[in-house]
Design a protein around this motif. Structure first.
Motif, PDB file in Angstrom:
ATOM      1  N   MET A   1       0.755  -1.327   0.055  1.00 38.12           N
ATOM      2  CA  MET A   1      -0.078  -0.126   0.131  1.00 38.12           C
ATOM      3  C   MET A   1       0.914   1.136  -0.037  1.00 38.12           C
ATOM      4  O   MET A   1       1.891   1.399   0.713  1.00 38.12           O
ATOM      5  N   GLY A   2       0.415   2.087  -0.610  1.00 27.64           N
ATOM      6  CA  GLY A   2       1.321   3.502  -0.830  1.00 27.64           C
ATOM      7  C   GLY A   2       1.108   4.494   0.231  1.00 27.64           C
ATOM      8  O   GLY A   2      -0.100   4.053   0.946  1.00 27.64           O
ATOM      9  N   LYS A   3       1.738   5.472   0.369  1.00 29.63           N
ATOM     10  CA  LYS A   3       1.489   6.477   1.352  1.00 29.63           C
ATOM     11  C   LYS A   3       0.283   7.418   1.021  1.00 29.63           C
ATOM     12  O   LYS A   3      -0.001   7.536  -0.264  1.00 29.63           O
ATOM     13  N   THR A   4      -0.525   7.757   1.852  1.00 30.71           N
ATOM     14  CA  THR A   4      -1.726   8.610   1.501  1.00 30.71           C
ATOM     15  C   THR A   4      -1.465  10.009   1.737  1.00 30.71           C
ATOM     16  O   THR A   4      -0.846  10.257   3.109  1.00 30.71           O
ATOM     17  N   ARG A   5      -1.584  10.935   0.875  1.00 28.82           N
ATOM     18  CA  ARG A   5      -1.075  12.256   1.139  1.00 28.82           C
ATOM     19  C   ARG A   5      -2.344  12.940   1.861  1.00 28.82           C
ATOM     20  O   ARG A   5      -3.370  12.999   1.455  1.00 28.82           O
ATOM     21  N   VAL A   6      -1.832  13.907   2.836  1.00 32.85           N
ATOM     22  CA  VAL A   6      -2.787  14.694   3.672  1.00 32.85           C
ATOM     23  C   VAL A   6      -2.698  16.006   2.843  1.00 32.85           C
ATOM     24  O   VAL A   6      -1.790  16.683   2.891  1.00 32.85           O
ATOM     25  N   ILE A   7      -3.883  16.527   2.691  1.00 34.10           N
ATOM     26  CA  ILE A   7      -4.079  17.638   1.921  1.00 34.10           C
ATOM     27  C   ILE A   7      -4.591  18.525   3.129  1.00 34.10           C
ATOM     28  O   ILE A   7      -5.723  18.324   3.806  1.00 34.10           O
ATOM     29  N   SER A   8      -3.883  19.658   3.349  1.00 31.86           N
ATOM     30  CA  SER A   8      -4.046  20.393   4.444  1.00 31.86           C
ATOM     31  C   SER A   8      -5.522  21.421   4.080  1.00 31.86           C
ATOM     32  O   SER A   8      -5.570  21.970   2.937  1.00 31.86           O
ATOM     33  N   LYS A   9      -6.449  21.390   5.082  1.00 29.95           N
ATOM     34  CA  LYS A   9      -7.669  22.115   4.939  1.00 29.95           C
ATOM     35  C   LYS A   9      -8.016  22.961   5.955  1.00 29.95           C
ATOM     36  O   LYS A   9      -9.061  23.547   6.411  1.00 29.95           O
ATOM     37  N   GLY A  10      -6.831  23.277   7.110  1.00 30.45           N
ATOM     38  CA  GLY A  10      -6.953  24.197   8.003  1.00 30.45           C
ATOM     39  C   GLY A  10      -7.196  25.825   7.830  1.00 30.45           C
ATOM     40  O   GLY A  10      -7.046  26.209   6.866  1.00 30.45           O
ATOM     41  N   TYR A  11      -7.560  26.508   8.794  1.00 28.15           N
ATOM     42  CA  TYR A  11      -7.778  27.802   8.650  1.00 28.15           C
ATOM     43  C   TYR A  11      -6.488  28.749   8.164  1.00 28.15           C
ATOM     44  O   TYR A  11      -6.561  29.665   7.571  1.00 28.15           O
ATOM     45  N   ARG A  12      -5.208  28.212   8.333  1.00 27.83           N
ATOM     46  CA  ARG A  12      -3.841  28.859   7.921  1.00 27.83           C
ATOM     47  C   ARG A  12      -3.403  28.062   7.078  1.00 27.83           C
ATOM     48  O   ARG A  12      -2.173  28.371   7.081  1.00 27.83           O
ATOM     49  N   HIS A  13      -3.939  27.232   6.251  1.00 27.04           N
ATOM     50  CA  HIS A  13      -3.232  26.353   5.182  1.00 27.04           C
ATOM     51  C   HIS A  13      -2.834  27.304   4.188  1.00 27.04           C
ATOM     52  O   HIS A  13      -3.519  28.412   3.803  1.00 27.04           O
ATOM     53  N   GLY A  14      -1.579  27.262   3.502  1.00 24.28           N
ATOM     54  CA  GLY A  14      -0.769  27.947   2.574  1.00 24.28           C
ATOM     55  C   GLY A  14      -0.445  29.305   3.090  1.00 24.28           C
ATOM     56  O   GLY A  14      -0.122  30.274   2.127  1.00 24.28           O
ATOM     57  N   THR A  15      -0.076  29.418   4.298  1.00 22.47           N
ATOM     58  CA  THR A  15       0.300  30.980   4.784  1.00 22.47           C
ATOM     59  C   THR A  15       1.641  30.755   5.382  1.00 22.47           C
ATOM     60  O   THR A  15       2.171  31.724   6.154  1.00 22.47           O
TER      61      THR A  15
END
Length: 165
Positions: A1-15
């Motif tokens: 099984m491959g790694k599962t990639r976690v996509i950030s969906k938090g209030y400060r994601h991408g900052t």
């Protein structure tokens, strides 16, 4: 099984870069930040200060300019235009004072208004009427270019030479 990639969906994601402070400006804001007087109708820039987590605006509003519509003890109500699809919505958000600074966007306008008022007052004292409306620049003046025939060099392609054997 491959790694599962976690996509950030938090209030400060991408900052990471947006909310990082510049060299030698890290830490809490100075006292001058709290001593600024804001009034309704003032233009303010929303610049989030990551060292203060309370009242931090959502990252979309970072760098936007708005108009103060409400003044509270610790926060300001700011009205901003947000483009959603093909329309502009007027959003009203409350932001703490640490994340707001006075805007310089209408300094030229205020200067022009004061200058126009002074001109009107001066014209009234002289008994004249004056128009202070800005006029468009209009087309440039015509020019005639004279060329010396000896210096004119015509650039034309060389004739094609067939090299058949």
């Amino acid at each position: 099984m491959g790694k599962t990639r976690v996509i950030s969906k938090g209030y400060r994601h991408g900052t990471r870069d947006k909310y990082s402070k510049k060299y030698r400006t890290k830490g809490r804001p100075g006292i001058a930040r709290y001593l600024v007087n804001f009034k309704r109708g003032d233009y303010v820039d929303i610049v989030a200060d990551p060292s203060i987590q309370k009242g931090l605006p959502y990252s979309l509003y970072h760098g936007r300019t708005g108009i103060v519509f409400n003044v509270n003890l610790n926060a300001l109500g700011v009205e901003i235009t947000k483009i959603v699809g093909n329309r502009q919505l007027r959003k009203r958000i409350h932001v703490r004072i640490e994340h707001v600074r006075k805007s310089r966007c209408n300094e030229a306008f205020k200067k022009r208004v004061k200058e126009n008022d002074r001109k009107k007052q001066q014209a009234k004292a002289e008994g004249k009427t004056i128009s202070v409306k800005r006029q468009p620049e209009g087309p440039k003046e015509k020019k005639t270019v004279e060329a010396n025939p000896d210096e004119v060099e015509v650039l034309a392609p060389l004739p094609f030479v067939e090299n058949y054997f």
